[in-house]
Design an enzyme around this catalytic site. Structure first.
Site, short mmCIF file in Angstrom:
data_model
loop_
_atom_site.label_atom_id
_atom_site.label_comp_id
_atom_site.label_asym_id
_atom_site.label_seq_id
_atom_site.Cartn_x
_atom_site.Cartn_y
_atom_site.Cartn_z
N HIS A 35 0.85 -1.25 0.18
CA HIS A 35 0.01 -0.12 -0.16
C HIS A 35 0.80 1.28 -0.01
O HIS A 35 2.06 1.23 0.03
CB HIS A 35 -0.92 0.00 1.12
CG HIS A 35 -0.24 0.04 2.62
ND1 HIS A 35 0.42 -1.18 3.03
CD2 HIS A 35 -0.25 0.90 3.36
CE1 HIS A 35 0.93 -0.54 4.29
NE2 HIS A 35 0.32 0.49 4.49
N HIS B 60 1.80 3.87 2.05
CA HIS B 60 2.20 4.37 3.12
C HIS B 60 3.72 4.50 3.22
O HIS B 60 4.36 3.58 2.75
CB HIS B 60 1.76 3.68 4.60
CG HIS B 60 0.31 4.10 5.05
ND1 HIS B 60 -0.30 3.23 5.82
CD2 HIS B 60 -0.49 5.01 4.74
CE1 HIS B 60 -1.45 4.02 6.03
NE2 HIS B 60 -1.63 5.11 5.41
N ASP C 149 6.14 4.20 5.16
CA ASP C 149 6.87 3.10 5.66
C ASP C 149 7.03 1.91 4.82
O ASP C 149 7.61 0.99 5.18
CB ASP C 149 6.75 3.12 7.20
CG ASP C 149 5.15 2.44 7.43
OD1 ASP C 149 4.37 2.90 6.75
OD2 ASP C 149 4.72 1.46 7.94
N HIS C 150 6.30 1.76 3.83
CA HIS C 150 6.34 0.89 3.07
C HIS C 150 6.97 1.25 1.55
O HIS C 150 7.55 0.33 0.82
CB HIS C 150 4.94 0.36 2.70
CG HIS C 150 4.21 -0.26 4.05
ND1 HIS C 150 4.36 -1.67 4.39
CD2 HIS C 150 4.01 0.54 5.18
CE1 HIS C 150 3.94 -1.72 5.68
NE2 HIS C 150 3.45 -0.49 6.14
N HIS D 154 -7.32 -1.00 5.93
CA HIS D 154 -6.25 -0.27 6.23
C HIS D 154 -6.05 1.14 5.44
O HIS D 154 -5.90 2.15 5.96
CB HIS D 154 -5.04 -1.03 6.46
CG HIS D 154 -3.67 -0.29 6.69
ND1 HIS D 154 -3.44 0.63 7.81
CD2 HIS D 154 -2.62 0.10 6.11
CE1 HIS D 154 -2.39 1.13 8.01
NE2 HIS D 154 -1.75 1.03 6.80
N ASP E 92 -0.22 -4.20 6.08
CA ASP E 92 -0.88 -3.43 7.15
C ASP E 92 -2.27 -4.01 7.44
O ASP E 92 -3.16 -3.31 8.06
CB ASP E 92 -0.57 -2.25 7.35
CG ASP E 92 0.99 -1.55 7.58
OD1 ASP E 92 1.64 -2.34 7.74
OD2 ASP E 92 1.06 -0.60 7.61
N HIS F 5 4.60 -5.55 9.92
CA HIS F 5 5.16 -4.95 11.13
C HIS F 5 5.21 -6.24 12.05
O HIS F 5 4.30 -7.10 12.17
CB HIS F 5 4.48 -4.01 11.46
CG HIS F 5 4.46 -2.44 10.79
ND1 HIS F 5 5.42 -1.76 10.95
CD2 HIS F 5 3.51 -2.17 9.63
CE1 HIS F 5 5.02 -0.52 10.04
NE2 HIS F 5 3.87 -1.02 9.34
ZN LIG Z 1 3.02 0.07 8.13
ZN LIG Z 2 0.08 1.28 6.71
#
Ligand SMILES: [Zn+2]
Ligand SMILES: [Zn+2]
Length: 262
Positions: free
Chosen positions: A56, A58, A60-61, A115, A135, A174
């Site tokens: 997705h 975000h 952090d990905h 999410h 996530d 995560h």
């Molecule tokens: Zn994440």
């Molecule tokens: Zn996320």
């Protein structure tokens, strides 16, 4: 299919994955935020990263995309609905699409909104299936819906994830196992499977966290335990208005709401 789970030890507690074909050494990197670490591991194994997948949009990905594309010229794959936001996507993915890695690896794309509105989970076509769940589904937990929709997350859980083979191994985006088990035990203090797994989780470092199966998740993940009498009874004391026999959707949404502030 060879699976390498990479624990970069960052503050977000990300897991990165390399999925490689044992015959050709070609590899797909899933959400490689710490792209240098992923590249290092691939080189040490003698693998070549030819594709990158973002579950997705975000940061952090997706934050490792440009570095890893620059170093490897790998193709970038992501949900078609997230492609514009991510940028530089070579292949937009839809429900049911199959990603091939080398000669032997086949990964099926599941469209699992909740999410975020455009989220891909990958299901391996292997003897023991593996789910790379980003996530959406965590070990013993569910993704938050701050930029998504809890009703859609419930649909993704009930109509898709809960119906996968029981021996499916879970590889989330995560490492939140202990924290999630503590929430399960807050909701269901008599859940012996969750207490047992929590003891195991606390005894190990995050890079050695156990890989759960879907069968195990159904025992310890409160978001799969929507008809548990204890879960419902405890939920009724927080939300008396849900009545004696709330439906599964109501239970899921109230659990998700409680988890936001827990
Ligand atoms: Zn994440
Ligand atoms: Zn996320």
């Amino acid at each position: 299919m060879l699976i390498e789970r990479i624990w970069p030890g960052n503050e977000y507690r990300n897991f990165h994955y390399l999925l490689a074909c044992p015959e050709t050494g070609e590899a797909l990197a899933v959400d490689p935020l710490d792209w240098q670490r992923c590249l290092q591991v691939a080189r040490a194994r003698g693998w070549t990263i030819t594709q990158i997948l973002n579950t997705h949009d975000h940061p952090d990905h997706t934050g490792g995309n440009s570095g890893l594309v620059g170093a490897t010229h790998a193709r970038l794959l992501a949900h078609a609905g997230a492609a514009t936001g991510i940028g530089g996507v070579d292949r937009g993915l839809h429900k049911g699409d199959v990603i091939r890695v080398g000669r032997t690896v086949e990964l099926e794309c599941l469209d699992t909104p909740g999410h975020t509105l455009s989220h891909i989970c990958l299901l391996s076509h292997t003897e023991q299936p593996a789910l790379f769940s980003g996530d959406t589904l965590f070990n013993a937990g569910a993704g938050n819906c701050h930029s998504g929709d809890p009703g859609l997350l419930y649909e993704s859980f009930s109509a898709q994830l809960a119906r996968l083979p029981e021996d499916t191994r879970l590889f989330p985006g995560h490492e939140y196992l202990a924290r999630n088990l503590e929430f399960t035990l807050d909701r269901e203090p008599d859940n012996a499977a969750a207490s047992g797994l929590l003891a195991q989780a606390k005894a190990r470092n995050a890079d050695e966290a156990p890989v759960t199966t879907l069968a195990q998740e159904k025992q310890v993940n409160t978001f799969f335990r929507l008809s548990s009498p204890t879960v419902i009874a405890r939920l009724r004391s927080a939300f008396p208005g849900i009545g004696e026999r709330p439906d599964a959707r109501t239970v899921f949404l109230k659990l998700r709401e409680l988890r936001n502030s827990w």
